[in-house]
Design an enzyme around this catalytic site. Structure first.
Site, short mmCIF file in Angstrom:
data_model
loop_
_atom_site.label_atom_id
_atom_site.label_comp_id
_atom_site.label_asym_id
_atom_site.label_seq_id
_atom_site.Cartn_x
_atom_site.Cartn_y
_atom_site.Cartn_z
N ARG A 39 0.79 -1.22 0.00
CA ARG A 39 0.00 0.00 0.00
C ARG A 39 0.83 1.28 0.00
NH1 ARG A 39 -4.05 0.97 4.88
NH2 ARG A 39 -4.54 -1.20 4.40
N HIS A 85 -7.48 -4.92 -7.63
CA HIS A 85 -7.27 -4.18 -6.38
C HIS A 85 -8.54 -4.22 -5.53
CE1 HIS A 85 -4.68 -1.40 -4.19
NE2 HIS A 85 -5.70 -0.58 -4.00
N TYR A 129 -18.52 11.13 -14.51
CA TYR A 129 -18.46 12.31 -15.39
C TYR A 129 -17.12 12.48 -16.07
CZ TYR A 129 -22.58 13.63 -12.66
OH TYR A 129 -23.80 13.65 -12.06
#
Length: 749
Positions: A39, A85, A129
């Site tokens: 991570r 993931h 969007y």
């Protein structure tokens, strides 16, 4: 405590007894390792954390190469969390957005279309969007991934495969930097200029034994996407790159714009990396409202595409450099950007490394990628050459081949037996189309065979020579350097180097305080307060019970106050930090570290340049420069050495050329001031000799003007120089009884 009972071992109920500490250690270590490896820390080879690597890999599979059509970010995020993931969609999208922000990434890996946030701190639009595709930088990082350049591993659900590391033809770790907090360790790598990193890498290939200092000649410091000016010293930068730990002081870029008639504006055009403009403006506005930036009258944000923060000075006389220094001191217009090069070496070991080691890791990876790609190409060539050899045999014996295929029951076995062909070659012959029997096709095959044989020899030569491998790696890095050279808009260095302007520290401190008149009041019990304005009449002041006025004087909020105590120490207070005059104030002891058994004898404003005569109760003293009395800490400055029961008893600013001193024995002595030594600290010398008792009072005066004092009726008495003759002596004399009219208090008033 009773006897400790050991729980029985696990029975048939399936419950197993384990030590809680061991269980916690094991689980916490597993969590820490997964955080560090999976991570928070980047791989030194491609400079990516797993989430970024998976985003780029998913985009490659979606064929989002530079120049192709954009795809919705929702599609990319969906693929990333669905295949590679298994984390939250928002965290993946945040990582994707950051890769597209040109103020976060020095060389963005994602080309975004739509609202991807801004430097003001506004968030990106939702992923339904926005659209994205890869940039040329991302393509370079993936270059060769189809050619067995890197290892692949199973994904979390073992349905797909993902790369362990990317080929990384671009020096991404240093060029784009990285930030992350793991468990017990963190990383912080600022962005750098890619062309400079390539130059340093080429220098390291040519000179493997070079030092960090040699590499700094190519990489002088970070290159932030938001520009700014690095004012860190060269020695400090060198140490940071040597050890992998340090920091870079970075300031905003500003210039002065004249607006006519002697007036001007200060305009900031670049702010330090990582600073959110919206939050910065809020903080500055807050400081202006709280009158903590008295040199700034107003601030406006006139930013459009570029940053433009306009500061209006309080008056035309304000020095622009001083105004900016006050802003640098209190706001994020000056920022300390840390370097903590904590990376995963070989993708496994977290380690803090210097510039040379991190470049070496990238170069070794590039060489390994080159070798693996070459071996992959070699295998492909061998396979094709095998097919070509079979096809050429068929062309040379085409009639016989056709006859065997038409007549034999098992043409495959017959062809193998007749022409000594392999399974692969026979398969290729049987799959040949009739149209490829043209004469021209045979020429093409011979030509291809020759070219591939030549290429095979070249690759074998490369694989056999380390020097040639490094030469090829250098050539590849040289191409990247050319692509991102400093002459290109993206490669041009944005952050420059400079030095902080030489500005008087006191001037800055003064600039941070609104200059206003105050009246400082100190009570007998050591309580201090500052009344607004210069107050003449203090008769109406209220004090605590059993307390009364000790001393008062006029000063300003910008003044420093010198506080003298009986133990010979001097403390410094700032006028701006004194409590207001509404109540009784605060005890001075809360502001300084003064022992309970000692008292304050004098508080006075510091003006600078004056001389001070200090005297102890036993009649010892010396002259000290006022500038040597300023203390920077609560502990104060030890100036006069006094041994109990002796104590500092008098502080007098030097005026004139003689000293008048009077003791408890009511004997007065006058002697020249030049007999008292000047020193920075010490016990001093004897000023007057006493058989018993000690000093009561002393003053300095000009002998030609005579000695003056005030009596109990507040009348001023003056004894002329001629009348003082019998009291004038030398330092350390006993003196004699004072002239008629001298106060019974033994004080000069």
């Amino acid at each position: 405590m009773g006897e400790r009972v050991t729980p029985p071992p696990g029975g048939d109920d399936g419950i197993e007894t384990i030590n809680l500490r061991d269980a916690l250690e094991e689980r916490y270590l597993a969590y820490a390792l997964s955080t560090i490896m999976g991570r928070a820390l980047p791989d030194a080879r491609d400079g990516l954390k797993p989430v970024h690597r998976r985003i780029l890999h998913a985009m490659r599979l979606l064929k989002l190469d530079p120049g192709t059509a954009f795809k919705k970010c929702a599609r990319i995020v969906g693929d990333v969390i669905g295949k590679f993931h298994p984390h939250g969609d928002q965290s993946v999208y945040d990582a994707l957005v950051r890769l597209a922000q040109d103020f976060s990434q020095r060389y963005p890996l994602v080309d975004g279309q739509g609202n991807f946030g801004n430097i003001d701190g506004d968030n990106a639009a939702a992923y339904r969007y926005t659209e994205a595709r890869m940039t040329e930088v991302a393509r370079l990082l993936l270059d060769g991934i189809d050619e067995d350049a890197v290892d692949f591993r199973k994904t979390y659900n073992e349905e797909d495969e993902e790369p362990v590391v990317l080929p990384g033809a671009f020096p991404n770790l240093l060029a784009n930097g990285s930030q992350g907090i793991a468990v017990g360790m963190a990383t912080s790598i600022p962005p750098h200029n890619a062309a400079e990193v390539c130059d340093a890498a080429l220098h390291l290939i040519a000179n493997p034994g070079c030092t960090t200092r040699d590499l700094i000649a190519h990489v002088p410091g970070p290159d932030f996407p938001t520009g700014g000016i690095i004012i860190e010293g060269r020695a400090s930068i060198e140490e940071a790159y040597e050890t992998g730990r340090g920091a870079f002081r970075t300031r905003a870029r500003w210039h002065q714009e004249d607006t006519g008639r002697g007036t001007y504006l200060v305009v900031v055009t670049e702010i330090p990396y990582g600073v959110t403009k919206g939050r910065l403006i809020e903080k500055i506005a807050e400081l202006i409202n709280e009158k903590k930036l008295p040199l700034v009258a107003d601030m406006r944000d006139e930013s459009a595409e570029d940053i433009r923060l306009v500061f209006e000075p309080k008056s035309r006389n304000v020095d622009a450099t001083l105004l900016m220094e006050s802003l640098f001191k209190l706001t994020e217009l000056e920022s300390r950007i840390p370097l903590n090069m904590n990376v995963l070496m070989k993708g496994k070991v977290p380690k803090v490394v210097g510039l040379k080691e991190v470049l070496r890791e990238w170069l070794d990876h590039r060489r390994e990628v080159l070798i693996r790609r070459s071996q992959h190409r070699l295998a492909a060539i061998d396979k094709r050459l095998e097919v070509l050899a079979g096809l050429l045999v068929a062309y040379l014996n085409i009639d016989e081949v056709i006859h065997i295929i038409r007549t034999a029951d098992e043409p495959k076995k017959a062809l193998v037996a007749r022409f000594d062909l392999t399974e692969v070659q026979v398969e290729a012959i049987l799959n040949m189309r009739l149209r490829s029997l043209a004469k021209l096709e045979e020429i093409e095959l011979r030509k291809e065979h020759e070219e591939l044989t030549k290429e095979k020899q070249g690759i074998e030569k490369l694989l056999g020579s380390e020097a040639m491998q490094w030469k090829t790696v250098s050539w590849e890095i040289g191409n990247v350097r050319k692509q991102f050279s400093k002459e290109t808009p993206l490669g041009k260095r944005r952050t420059t180097f400079g030095e902080a302007a030489e500005v008087d520290v006191d001037a800055i401190a003064e600039a941070l305080v609104e200059r206003e008149p105050i009246t400082v009041v100190v009570s007998e019990k050591g309580w201090i307060r500052a009344l607004k304005g210069h107050v003449q009449d203090l008769s109406g002041l209220a004090f605590k019970t059993d307390d009364r006025l000790k001393l008062s004087f006029f000063a300003e909020t910008t003044s420093k106050l010198l506080v003298f105590s009986t133990n010979g120490k001097v403390f410094t207070l700032e006028g701006a930090k004194l409590p207001g005059g509404r109540g009784a104030g605060e005890p001075v002891r809360l502001m300084i570290d003064l022992e309970q058994e000692h008292d304050i004898i004098e508080v006075t404003p510091y003006r600078g340049g004056r001389k001070v005569l200090l005297a102890s109760r036993e009649g010892r003293g010396f002259v000290v420069a006022e500038d040597d009395l300023v203390a920077n800490t609560r502990k104060g400055k030890g100036v006069m050495g006094v041994d109990t029961p002796d104590e500092l008893a008098a502080v007098r600013f030097v005026e004139g050329d003689h000293v008048a001193i009077v003791g408890l024995n009511r004997k007065l002595l006058v002697f020249p001031l030049n007999q008292v030594p000047e020193m920075a600290r010490g016990k001093g010398v004897r000023l007057q000799k006493y058989k018993e008792g000690g000093m009561v009072d002393l003053k300095t005066f000009t002998l030609a003007d005579g000695l003056t004092w005030k009596d109990s009726s507040d009348r001023t008495w003056t004894v002329s120089q001629a009348d003082l003759a019998e009291w004038i002596g030398n330092r350390a004399d006993s003196g004699r009884l004072p002239p008629k009219g001298f106060p019974k208090t033994n004080r000069f008033g």
